[in-house]
Write an enzyme that holds these catalytic residues in place. Structure first.
Site, short mmCIF file in Angstrom:
data_model
loop_
_atom_site.label_atom_id
_atom_site.label_comp_id
_atom_site.label_asym_id
_atom_site.label_seq_id
_atom_site.Cartn_x
_atom_site.Cartn_y
_atom_site.Cartn_z
N GLY A 42 11.56 2.31 -6.38
CA GLY A 42 11.27 2.52 -4.96
C GLY A 42 9.91 2.00 -4.54
O GLY A 42 9.76 1.40 -3.47
N CYS A 43 8.92 2.18 -5.39
CA CYS A 43 7.56 1.74 -5.05
C CYS A 43 7.44 0.22 -5.06
O CYS A 43 6.73 -0.35 -4.24
CB CYS A 43 6.55 2.37 -6.00
N THR A 44 8.16 -0.42 -5.97
CA THR A 44 8.17 -1.88 -6.00
C THR A 44 8.87 -2.41 -4.74
O THR A 44 8.38 -3.35 -4.11
CB THR A 44 8.87 -2.39 -7.28
N ALA A 47 6.41 -1.93 -1.82
CA ALA A 47 5.30 -2.89 -1.87
C ALA A 47 5.78 -4.29 -1.49
O ALA A 47 5.11 -5.01 -0.74
CB ALA A 47 4.67 -2.90 -3.26
#
Length: 148
Positions: A42-44, A47
């Protein structure tokens, strides 16, 4: 924090191990997003969404800053791997997360995914909180920036 609050003053190290002071954000609109961890799915995605829309943020005269508790070294690898053109800040002690009152999710085990949008004077215009829709943070931030 709530809408109408002033941008808190803080200092953290960025992905290049340079000291970043929040005062440097004044004079431009700013999007500060807190995320759980580098290199997670999710964070990738989040970003990379900010990366893909970076020109739109530049055209809106807005800074983009990502903050997590990962180390500057982790941020450096993450930024290089995904060609991230914006600042990533290391909040290893979670002090800035507390300053912004970023909530946790899943019984307090996962740091929250929350985006804060500020105007040029550093006044908070919108808080967007969505753990499960990481890419939606870009659209929400752009909507607010267009209204400022």
């Amino acid at each position: 924090m709530k809408e109408g609050d002033k941008l808190p003053e803080f200092s953290l190290l960025d992905q290049n191990r340079n000291e970043f002071n929040s005062k440097s954000l004044l004079g431009k609109k700013s999007v500060i997003y807190f995320y759980p961890k580098d290199e997670t799915k999710g964070c990738t995605a989040q970003a990379c969404s900010f990366r893909d829309a970076f020109e739109d943020f530049k055209n809106a005269d807005a800074n983009v800053v990502g903050i997590s508790s990962d180390s500057p070294e982790s941020h450096e690898k993450f930024a290089k791997r995904y060609d991230l053109p914006f600042t990533l800040l290391s909040d290893e002690e979670k002090e800035v997360r507390k300053l912004f009152e970023v909530p946790t999710n899943l019984l307090g085990f996962i740091p929250g995914r929350v985006t804060y949008i500020f105007d040029e004077e550093g006044i908070l215009k919108k808080i967007y909180n969505s753990q499960m829709k990481p890419e939606s943070h870009v659209d929400e931030a752009m909507k607010v920036l267009e209204e400022i």
